[in-house]
Write a protein that holds these residues in place. Structure first.
Motif, PDB file in Angstrom:
ATOM      1  N   ASP A 175      -8.731   8.304 -21.972  1.00 40.32           N
ATOM      2  CA  ASP A 175      -8.875   8.502 -23.416  1.00 40.32           C
ATOM      3  C   ASP A 175      -9.918   9.579 -23.702  1.00 40.32           C
ATOM      4  N   GLU A 176     -11.001   9.563 -22.938  1.00 36.64           N
ATOM      5  CA  GLU A 176     -12.061  10.567 -23.104  1.00 36.64           C
ATOM      6  C   GLU A 176     -11.541  11.971 -22.798  1.00 36.64           C
ATOM      7  N   LEU A 177     -10.609  12.064 -21.852  1.00 41.18           N
ATOM      8  CA  LEU A 177     -10.020  13.353 -21.480  1.00 41.18           C
ATOM      9  C   LEU A 177      -8.971  13.822 -22.481  1.00 41.18           C
ATOM     10  N   GLY A 178      -8.604  12.945 -23.418  1.00 45.31           N
ATOM     11  CA  GLY A 178      -7.612  13.318 -24.422  1.00 45.31           C
ATOM     12  C   GLY A 178      -6.186  13.297 -23.915  1.00 45.31           C
ATOM     13  N   LEU A 179      -5.914  12.498 -22.905  1.00 43.78           N
ATOM     14  CA  LEU A 179      -4.554  12.394 -22.377  1.00 43.78           C
ATOM     15  C   LEU A 179      -3.663  11.630 -23.352  1.00 43.78           C
ATOM     16  N   PRO A 180      -2.371  11.875 -23.335  1.00 46.34           N
ATOM     17  CA  PRO A 180      -1.460  11.145 -24.224  1.00 46.34           C
ATOM     18  C   PRO A 180      -1.603   9.636 -24.055  1.00 46.34           C
ATOM     19  N   TYR A 181      -1.711   8.930 -25.157  1.00 46.84           N
ATOM     20  CA  TYR A 181      -1.937   7.489 -25.156  1.00 46.84           C
ATOM     21  C   TYR A 181      -0.859   6.765 -24.370  1.00 46.84           C
ATOM     22  N   GLU A 182       0.389   7.205 -24.522  1.00 45.72           N
ATOM     23  CA  GLU A 182       1.503   6.507 -23.883  1.00 45.72           C
ATOM     24  C   GLU A 182       1.479   6.623 -22.357  1.00 45.72           C
ATOM     25  N   LEU A 183       0.692   7.546 -21.830  1.00 42.42           N
ATOM     26  CA  LEU A 183       0.553   7.663 -20.378  1.00 42.42           C
ATOM     27  C   LEU A 183      -0.586   6.788 -19.865  1.00 42.42           C
ATOM     28  N   THR A 184      -1.737   6.859 -20.509  1.00 46.52           N
ATOM     29  CA  THR A 184      -2.892   6.103 -20.015  1.00 46.52           C
ATOM     30  C   THR A 184      -2.780   4.610 -20.316  1.00 46.52           C
ATOM     31  N   HIS A 185      -2.046   4.257 -21.360  1.00 48.39           N
ATOM     32  CA  HIS A 185      -1.917   2.839 -21.732  1.00 48.39           C
ATOM     33  C   HIS A 185      -0.531   2.289 -21.394  1.00 48.39           C
ATOM     34  N   LYS A 186       0.209   3.019 -20.599  1.00 44.52           N
ATOM     35  CA  LYS A 186       1.539   2.592 -20.185  1.00 44.52           C
ATOM     36  C   LYS A 186       1.454   1.340 -19.312  1.00 44.52           C
ATOM     37  N   THR A 187       2.371   0.382 -19.561  1.00 46.08           N
ATOM     38  CA  THR A 187       2.403  -0.819 -18.724  1.00 46.08           C
ATOM     39  C   THR A 187       2.699  -0.418 -17.287  1.00 46.08           C
ATOM     40  N   PRO A 188       1.798  -0.731 -16.354  1.00 45.22           N
ATOM     41  CA  PRO A 188       1.999  -0.287 -14.971  1.00 45.22           C
ATOM     42  C   PRO A 188       3.137  -1.040 -14.278  1.00 45.22           C
ATOM     43  N   ILE A 189       4.062  -0.286 -13.721  1.00 46.72           N
ATOM     44  CA  ILE A 189       5.190  -0.828 -12.972  1.00 46.72           C
ATOM     45  C   ILE A 189       5.128  -0.240 -11.580  1.00 46.72           C
ATOM     46  N   ASP A 190       5.380  -1.056 -10.560  1.00 47.42           N
ATOM     47  CA  ASP A 190       5.163  -0.601  -9.181  1.00 47.42           C
ATOM     48  C   ASP A 190       6.122   0.498  -8.738  1.00 47.42           C
ATOM     49  N   GLY A 191       7.251   0.645  -9.428  1.00 42.03           N
ATOM     50  CA  GLY A 191       8.199   1.689  -9.044  1.00 42.03           C
ATOM     51  C   GLY A 191       8.983   1.377  -7.798  1.00 42.03           C
ATOM     52  N   LEU A 192       8.778   0.173  -7.242  1.00 40.73           N
ATOM     53  CA  LEU A 192       9.454  -0.206  -6.004  1.00 40.73           C
ATOM     54  C   LEU A 192      10.474  -1.310  -6.248  1.00 40.73           C
ATOM     55  N   CYS A 193      10.045  -2.347  -6.981  1.00 39.07           N
ATOM     56  CA  CYS A 193      10.966  -3.469  -7.214  1.00 39.07           C
ATOM     57  C   CYS A 193      11.228  -3.707  -8.693  1.00 39.07           C
ATOM     58  N   GLY A 194      10.683  -2.862  -9.559  1.00 44.20           N
ATOM     59  CA  GLY A 194      10.991  -2.948 -10.973  1.00 44.20           C
ATOM     60  C   GLY A 194      10.140  -3.905 -11.772  1.00 44.20           C
ATOM     61  N   LYS A 195       9.224  -4.623 -11.138  1.00 47.92           N
ATOM     62  CA  LYS A 195       8.357  -5.559 -11.843  1.00 47.92           C
ATOM     63  C   LYS A 195       7.061  -4.854 -12.254  1.00 47.92           C
ATOM     64  N   THR A 196       6.391  -5.422 -13.264  1.00 41.65           N
ATOM     65  CA  THR A 196       5.094  -4.886 -13.620  1.00 41.65           C
ATOM     66  C   THR A 196       4.082  -5.282 -12.544  1.00 41.65           C
ATOM     67  N   ASP A 197       2.973  -4.535 -12.478  1.00 45.94           N
ATOM     68  CA  ASP A 197       1.917  -4.866 -11.522  1.00 45.94           C
ATOM     69  C   ASP A 197       1.438  -6.303 -11.728  1.00 45.94           C
ATOM     70  N   GLU A 198       1.245  -6.674 -12.990  1.00 46.84           N
ATOM     71  CA  GLU A 198       0.693  -7.993 -13.274  1.00 46.84           C
ATOM     72  C   GLU A 198       1.675  -9.108 -12.925  1.00 46.84           C
TER      73      GLU A 198
END
Length: 249
Positions: free
Chosen positions: A174-197
């Protein structure tokens, strides 16, 4: 997190990256990193741009076949104005797992961990082509519970985020001014389709508070045991490789 000064830490990380390249590289050496479109790769890339300039940062997009959120990766590259390459690892992963499958049964762990290891091999190949150092983009929260692949996304030449937990990485983004939708995106592992949490069985908010000793989780003994167990079992990913110490005397 009231005492976390995102601007101060951001400036310190930028200085650290700059000093790392001054000590370990040449004035033209580039930072090479995989761009997933999530907070970690976004923040790491932006920090490298601030430290080195956009001409010395190269993003590598590595879909495995079709990647539903690759537009996020492209958005980051455009936002930072960095050069990027898109290298699809799908056929390589399939070919390797196919060859392994000809010899023995491929386990689920192999299916999950092989793609990030192929991606890391790809990053090092790109770095060898352009004269670069590979950026490790893991954060402290993931490292703490081993939520990374050894010799996959846990590898790299330098690690700007590994002492920062998830919420701190987001604050720096946020301090760097990155797009909100990237820094606050729900993290998904990209391997099995589930969220990290989903995979972890607890939230990053709970984990971050425990790591920063804001809570001892005494009111949640099962959660504490789960986090402590994951931390202990996965320390091998963070510690140097054990080696036999030979004494010739």
């Amino acid at each position: 997190m009231s005492n976390f000064d995102a601007k101060k830490v951001k400036d310190e990380v930028i200085k650290w990256i700059r000093e790392y390249f001054e000590a370990n590289a040449t004035p033209t050496t580039k930072a090479v990193l995989g761009i997933s479109g999530g907070k970690d790769s976004s923040v790491a890339a932006a920090l490298c741009v601030e430290a080195l300039g956009k001409d010395r940062v190269i993003g590598v997009l590595m879909p495995q076949g079709e990647q539903f959120d690759i537009d996020c990766s492209k958005k980051l590259v455009a936002h930072l104005g960095i050069k990027s390459y898109e290298i699809n690892v799908g056929s390589t992963v399939s070919a390797l797992l196919g060859e392994i499958g000809n010899a023995l049964e491929v386990s689920e762990q192999a299916r999950v961990n092989t793609p990030p290891r192929i991606r890391m091999s790809t990053l090092y190949a790109v770095a060898a082509c352009v004269g670069g150092r590979v950026v490790n983009t893991c954060n402290m929260s993931e490292d703490w519970v081993g939520y990374s692949t050894k010799f996959g996304d846990a590898a790299g030449d330098f690690s700007p985020l590994s002492e920062l937990c998830v919420r701190e990485v987001i604050a720096i983004g946020d301090e760097l001014g990155l797009p909100y939708e990237l820094t606050h995106k729900t993290p998904i592992d990209g391997l099995c389709g589930k969220t990290d949490e989903d995979n972890l069985g607890f939230t990053y908010a709970e984990l971050d508070s425990y790591i920063r000793k804001e809570t001892d989780l005494s009111d949640k003994p099962e959660l504490k045991a789960r986090i402590d167990g994951m931390h202990a079992r996965n320390l091998h990913k963070l510690l140097p490789m054990p080696k036999f110490e030979y004494d010739p005397e």
